[in-house]
Design a protein around this motif. Structure first.
Motif, PDB file in Angstrom:
ATOM      1  N   LEU A   1      29.083  13.626 -14.219  1.00  0.00           N
ATOM      2  CA  LEU A   1      27.930  14.498 -14.423  1.00  0.00           C
ATOM      3  C   LEU A   1      27.055  13.924 -15.533  1.00  0.00           C
ATOM      4  CD1 LEU A   1      29.788  17.928 -14.283  1.00  0.00           C
ATOM      5  CD2 LEU A   1      28.165  17.058 -12.584  1.00  0.00           C
ATOM      6  N   PRO A   2      25.741  14.127 -15.468  1.00  0.00           N
ATOM      7  CA  PRO A   2      24.868  13.607 -16.519  1.00  0.00           C
ATOM      8  C   PRO A   2      25.188  14.230 -17.867  1.00  0.00           C
ATOM      9  CG  PRO A   2      23.662  15.090 -15.057  1.00  0.00           C
ATOM     10  CD  PRO A   2      24.994  14.852 -14.423  1.00  0.00           C
ATOM     11  N   HIS A   3      24.982  13.479 -18.949  1.00  0.00           N
ATOM     12  CA  HIS A   3      25.383  13.970 -20.269  1.00  0.00           C
ATOM     13  C   HIS A   3      24.394  13.558 -21.360  1.00  0.00           C
ATOM     14  CE1 HIS A   3      27.430  10.177 -19.231  1.00  0.00           C
ATOM     15  NE2 HIS A   3      27.166   9.823 -20.479  1.00  0.00           N
ATOM     16  N   ALA A   4      23.111  13.516 -21.023  1.00  0.00           N
ATOM     17  CA  ALA A   4      22.086  13.254 -22.042  1.00  0.00           C
ATOM     18  C   ALA A   4      21.939  14.487 -22.929  1.00  0.00           C
ATOM     19  CB  ALA A   4      20.761  12.914 -21.372  1.00  0.00           C
TER      20      ALA A   4
ATOM     21  N   ALA B   1      24.270  18.976 -24.035  1.00  0.00           N
ATOM     22  CA  ALA B   1      24.339  17.820 -23.139  1.00  0.00           C
ATOM     23  C   ALA B   1      24.106  18.300 -21.714  1.00  0.00           C
ATOM     24  CB  ALA B   1      25.688  17.107 -23.252  1.00  0.00           C
ATOM     25  N   GLY B   2      23.664  17.395 -20.878  1.00  0.00           N
ATOM     26  CA  GLY B   2      23.380  17.727 -19.480  1.00  0.00           C
ATOM     27  C   GLY B   2      22.402  16.718 -18.925  1.00  0.00           C
ATOM     28  N   GLY B   3      21.596  17.152 -17.969  1.00  0.00           N
ATOM     29  CA  GLY B   3      20.600  16.243 -17.434  1.00  0.00           C
ATOM     30  C   GLY B   3      20.183  16.594 -16.030  1.00  0.00           C
ATOM     31  N   GLU B   4      19.353  15.734 -15.451  1.00  0.00           N
ATOM     32  CA  GLU B   4      18.837  15.922 -14.107  1.00  0.00           C
ATOM     33  C   GLU B   4      19.978  15.779 -13.103  1.00  0.00           C
ATOM     34  OE1 GLU B   4      15.593  13.610 -11.367  1.00  0.00           O
ATOM     35  OE2 GLU B   4      15.024  14.043 -13.467  1.00  0.00           O
ATOM     36  N   TYR B   5      20.072  16.757 -12.205  1.00  0.00           N
ATOM     37  CA  TYR B   5      21.216  16.799 -11.293  1.00  0.00           C
ATOM     38  C   TYR B   5      20.828  17.650 -10.087  1.00  0.00           C
ATOM     39  CZ  TYR B   5      26.149  17.467  -9.914  1.00  0.00           C
ATOM     40  OH  TYR B   5      27.355  17.498  -9.246  1.00  0.00           O
ATOM     41  N   ALA B   6      20.778  17.053  -8.903  1.00  0.00           N
ATOM     42  CA  ALA B   6      20.297  17.754  -7.711  1.00  0.00           C
ATOM     43  C   ALA B   6      21.027  19.071  -7.444  1.00  0.00           C
ATOM     44  CB  ALA B   6      20.368  16.825  -6.495  1.00  0.00           C
TER      45      ALA B   6
ATOM     46  N   CYS C   1      25.622  28.559 -18.099  1.00  0.00           N
ATOM     47  CA  CYS C   1      24.894  27.371 -18.534  1.00  0.00           C
ATOM     48  C   CYS C   1      23.413  27.565 -18.250  1.00  0.00           C
ATOM     49  CB  CYS C   1      25.440  26.103 -17.861  1.00  0.00           C
ATOM     50  SG  CYS C   1      24.898  25.845 -16.165  1.00  0.00           S
ATOM     51  N   ARG C   2      22.616  26.679 -18.745  1.00  0.00           N
ATOM     52  CA  ARG C   2      21.151  26.763 -18.604  1.00  0.00           C
ATOM     53  C   ARG C   2      20.722  25.932 -17.405  1.00  0.00           C
ATOM     54  NH1 ARG C   2      16.384  27.792 -18.338  1.00  0.00           N
ATOM     55  NH2 ARG C   2      14.852  27.735 -20.010  1.00  0.00           N
ATOM     56  N   LEU C   3      19.906  26.537 -16.545  1.00  0.00           N
ATOM     57  CA  LEU C   3      19.376  25.864 -15.356  1.00  0.00           C
ATOM     58  C   LEU C   3      17.880  25.670 -15.494  1.00  0.00           C
ATOM     59  CD1 LEU C   3      19.702  24.882 -12.363  1.00  0.00           C
ATOM     60  CD2 LEU C   3      19.229  27.262 -11.690  1.00  0.00           C
ATOM     61  N   PHE C   4      17.403  24.479 -15.160  1.00  0.00           N
ATOM     62  CA  PHE C   4      15.973  24.174 -15.112  1.00  0.00           C
ATOM     63  C   PHE C   4      15.653  23.692 -13.700  1.00  0.00           C
ATOM     64  CE2 PHE C   4      17.560  23.515 -19.343  1.00  0.00           C
ATOM     65  CZ  PHE C   4      16.599  24.034 -20.187  1.00  0.00           C
TER      66      PHE C   4
ATOM     67  N   ARG D   1      17.953  20.524 -13.127  1.00  0.00           N
ATOM     68  CA  ARG D   1      18.589  20.014 -14.342  1.00  0.00           C
ATOM     69  C   ARG D   1      19.456  21.118 -14.932  1.00  0.00           C
ATOM     70  NH1 ARG D   1      17.172  16.244 -18.373  1.00  0.00           N
ATOM     71  NH2 ARG D   1      15.378  15.612 -17.120  1.00  0.00           N
ATOM     72  N   PHE D   2      20.560  20.755 -15.552  1.00  0.00           N
ATOM     73  CA  PHE D   2      21.379  21.737 -16.249  1.00  0.00           C
ATOM     74  C   PHE D   2      21.535  21.313 -17.710  1.00  0.00           C
ATOM     75  CE2 PHE D   2      24.541  18.559 -15.206  1.00  0.00           C
ATOM     76  CZ  PHE D   2      25.416  18.577 -16.278  1.00  0.00           C
ATOM     77  N   ARG D   3      21.867  22.278 -18.552  1.00  0.00           N
ATOM     78  CA  ARG D   3      22.124  22.016 -19.969  1.00  0.00           C
ATOM     79  C   ARG D   3      23.280  22.900 -20.418  1.00  0.00           C
ATOM     80  NH1 ARG D   3      17.944  24.365 -24.040  1.00  0.00           N
ATOM     81  NH2 ARG D   3      19.406  26.096 -23.843  1.00  0.00           N
ATOM     82  N   LEU D   4      24.235  22.273 -21.115  1.00  0.00           N
ATOM     83  CA  LEU D   4      25.391  22.982 -21.650  1.00  0.00           C
ATOM     84  C   LEU D   4      25.397  22.878 -23.171  1.00  0.00           C
ATOM     85  CD1 LEU D   4      28.204  21.781 -19.220  1.00  0.00           C
ATOM     86  CD2 LEU D   4      27.505  24.165 -19.537  1.00  0.00           C
TER      87      LEU D   4
END
Length: 337
Positions: A269-272, A278-283, A299-302, A308-311
């Motif tokens: 999973l993305p981890h920027a 941490a998180g990132g662009e993820y379909a 978690c946060r959804l964009f 994109r998600f953010r944790l």
């Protein structure tokens, strides 16, 4: 420009309404706050019974912590985000994207022509728009701009009588990137700071604005009196002066962020991000949010410009274990689909 009101993290009530449970059952990682907040000191009872007065010690502590010659305290940096568009006639505003949605939305609401630009391209707008806006480090991408670049853009904006608005809500974890100390020296450079994220004290609803004196005066007049309760000033002064706690918190957050990045990487999973998330662009980000919610983890959804998600960071070992299990079960489910 998106005309829908921005959605924010910290909205655990929405998750509970959909997925059930009590607040105590949930791990809320949606707001990216320090999971080990500053220990709030006792508040003198008299502060609850009088109108808040300007406290010189409070202002001095904030200026020392942020390295600024002059600051205006506000009721959360959100108050400044909402008020600043009213201080300029409608003009052209360029906003880095993806980023904190309130910036572009608030300027558009007040008649400004807002355009959105990728982080790699936002600097090209300097000197060509009336207001340039970016978050450093960015929320939710974690993208960080070098301080030298930001100051160069501020000079380009100043040359045309424009503003550069820099939101440094997450800058406490990387103070070397901050340009707060320059805000009173460069015309039109406005920097927003907030103790809510790093100190984990979002409930204080406290923020600070650094800028040249004329802008601070305009903003102060726009916001009106008694914006910061005395109890908030008392708590914030203690936190801003506690250098030992701040040093330990930065080390703790860095270690936790490394652990979260490793946990996400292990599940491909993305981890920027920065040291608070941490998180990132993820379909399949929406599917990930739903799956975690069934485990009572929020978690946060964009959704723009791409899913994109953010944790945020778990608070303790049981929370780490629950998150690890939930992420692993999502990857197992995704692999078998």
């Amino acid at each position: 420009m998106n005309t829908l009101k921005p959605v924010h993290g910290g909205n655990l009530h929405a998750a509970i309404a959909t997925y059930g449970g009590e607040a105590a059952d949930w791990i809320d990682l949606s707001a990216a706050l320090n999971p080990r907040p500053y220990p709030v000191p006792a508040v003198p009872s008299a502060l609850w019974h009088t109108l808040p007065q300007p406290d010189a010690g409070f202002i001095a502590a904030a200026c020392a912590y942020y390295g600024a010659a002059k600051l205006l305290p506000v009721a959360g940096s959100q108050a400044a985000i909402q008020a600043l568009p009213r201080l300029r006639a409608p003009g052209r505003v360029a906003v880095a994207h993806p980023s904190y949605g309130e910036h572009g939305w608030r300027w558009a609401r007040h008649g400004h022509a807002v355009s959105r630009h990728a982080h790699a391209d936002i600097g090209a707008q300097a000197g060509h728009v009336d207001v340039l806006i970016l978050c450093n480090p960015d929320n939710p991408s974690g993208h960080a701009y070098p301080a030298a670049s930001v100051l160069r853009w501020a000079e380009q904006q100043a040359a045309r009588g424009g503003w550069l608005l820099v939101d440094e809500a997450f800058a406490d974890v990387t103070p070397a990137r901050s340009v707060t100390a320059h805000a009173g020296q460069l015309p039109g450079l406005i920097v927003l700071r907030s103790p809510g994220k790093f100190f984990g004290l979002a409930g204080l609803r406290l923020g600070f604005v650094a800028a040249e004196a004329a802008i601070l005066q305009q903003l102060d007049e726009e916001l009106g009196p008694w914006t910061i309760p005395g109890a908030v000033q008392h708590i914030a002064t203690a936190a801003l002066c506690d250098g030992a706690w701040q040093q330990q918190a930065r080390a703790d957050l860095a270690a936790r962020r490394a652990r979260l990045a490793a946990l996400l990487a292990a599940q491909q999973l993305p981890h920027a991000g920065c040291d608070l998330f941490a998180g990132g662009e993820y379909a399949p980000a929406a599917a990930l949010q739903r799956h975690l919610a069934t485990q009572h983890i929020w978690c946060r959804l964009f959704t723009e410009p791409a899913p994109r998600f953010r944790l945020g960071l778990p608070a303790d070992e049981p929370h780490w274990q629950r998150l690890a299990a939930a992420l692993a079960s999502f990857r197992d489910k995704d692999s078998s689909a």
